[in-house]
Enzyme design. Structure first.
Site, PDB file in Angstrom:
ATOM      1  N   ASP A 252       0.847  -1.210   0.000  1.00  0.00           N
ATOM      2  CA  ASP A 252       0.000   0.000   0.000  1.00  0.00           C
ATOM      3  C   ASP A 252       0.885   1.264   0.000  1.00  0.00           C
ATOM      4  O   ASP A 252       0.844   2.072   0.928  1.00  0.00           O
ATOM      5  CB  ASP A 252      -0.951   0.002   1.209  1.00  0.00           C
TER       6      ASP A 252
ATOM      7  N   HIS B 269       9.379  -0.404   8.990  1.00  0.00           N
ATOM      8  CA  HIS B 269       8.474  -1.562   9.010  1.00  0.00           C
ATOM      9  C   HIS B 269       8.633  -2.461   7.771  1.00  0.00           C
ATOM     10  O   HIS B 269       8.985  -3.631   7.895  1.00  0.00           O
ATOM     11  CB  HIS B 269       7.013  -1.084   9.058  1.00  0.00           C
TER      12      HIS B 269
END
Ligand code: RIB
Ligand code: CA
Length: 308
Positions: free
Chosen positions: A11, A241
């Site tokens: 995303d 992340h």
């Protein structure tokens, strides 16, 4: 050594862009495609951004657009305050020349895995709707993949959207529950390790010097992400992340892993929480990481001359 053949479900998103450029730069990886999902931005913007990253890095690869909303519930708001409205902070996201793969994400995942049995690792760094839809479309994908790596969840640390839930799980808890209960070889790279890996201004300035076009873009985009981390976490730098999930594939020795089943809460005050235990299939959960070594791999790989 045979390269890792991967599909990244993503995303993008600033840390997604970090992960995608890492995959493009690492000679140990063959990037077979990108599938896009809502989360940091809408699926339409994620698709535009993924296509543009392939052109930024002069690294063509298929991009297949994914689900536009969660399996069973209304979409959550996109965190504009973390990644910017367009997904790359204050950096513009130009319209790409290329078009997405007409098959869409779930079909692309199933057909690519079926065409290369036992060879493909899916690295999911966004909400898990596409992976859940792929499992529903062709359950054989669970036997056909070489592995699945999920950046998501928070086992022994608080969540980052609520005190209990990490963003990729929180956006679609039902999809996450389906993915965590599938019998595919899965590794979980949650906040337990990704919040321990910090990228700094010096790291991205070094990458920009080594790769002026792609690294220069990343260095400009990450400034917005730094500002969020300063304000929200009092951190000089940013949480890495999504790139950490890619490095869990290429450099697993840098992680301490623990085999456990993991359950996903799909209702109540703790919705989106990931909890160790239960009767589901066991997965490998990352619970420790050599953070400095991960950042050394990241900076060295993006500075290896393979990115423009
Ligand atoms: O919680 C962090 C995750 O949510 C990362 O994948 C980030 O890009 C967002 O998708
Ligand atoms: Ca992401």
């Amino acid at each position: 050594m045979t390269p890792h053949r991967i599909i990244i479900d993503t995303d993008p998103g600033i840390d997604d862009a970090m992960a995608i450029l890492l995959a493009m730069a690492d000679p140990r990886i063959e990037l077979m495609g990108l599938t896009t999902i809502f989360g940091n931005v809408s699926t339409a913007r994620a698709t535009r951004n993924a296509l543009w990253l392939t052109e930024l890095a002069h690294h063509p690869c298929p991009v297949a657009a994914g689900a536009r909303h969660p399996l069973m519930r209304p979409p959550q708001p996109h965190p504009d305050f973390v990644h910017g409205v367009e997904g790359f902070g204050a950096e513009p996201a130009p319209a790409p020349a290329a078009a997405p793969d007409p098959r869409g994400a779930a079909r692309f995942l199933c057909e690519t895995v079926a065409a290369h049995p036992g060879e493909i690792t899916i690295i999911a760094v966004g909400p898990l709707t596409n992976l859940a839809e792929a499992l529903a479309l062709d359950p054989a994908i669970a036997r056909g993949v070489k592995g699945v790596i999920v950046m998501g969840g928070a086992l022994r640390v608080p969540g980052n959207v609520t005190p209990h839930a990490e963003a990729n799980i929180w956006h679609d808890p039902e999809a996450a529950a389906a993915v965590f209960s599938a019998t595919w070889p899965m590794t979980l790279v949650g906040l337990d390790v990704t919040e321990a890996v910090t990228g700094t201004a010096a790291d991205f300035a070094a990458i920009a010097r080594a790769a002026p076009r792609a690294g220069g873009f990343l260095d400009r985009a990450v400034q917005f992400y730094f500002a969020f981390h300063q304000q929200a976490h009092d951190l000089e730098g940013c949480h890495m992340h999504d790139p950490t999930a890619v490095i869990a594939l290429t450099d697993p020795a840098l992680f301490r892993m623990h085999e456990t089943a993991v359950e996903v809460r799909t209702e109540g005050a703790e919705i989106g929480r990931t909890v160790e235990g239960g009767r589901g299939p066991r997965l490998r959960a990352c619970i420790g990481v050599d953070s400095d070594a991960v950042m050394q791999v990241y900076v060295a790989t993006l500075s290896n001359g393979r990115l423009p």
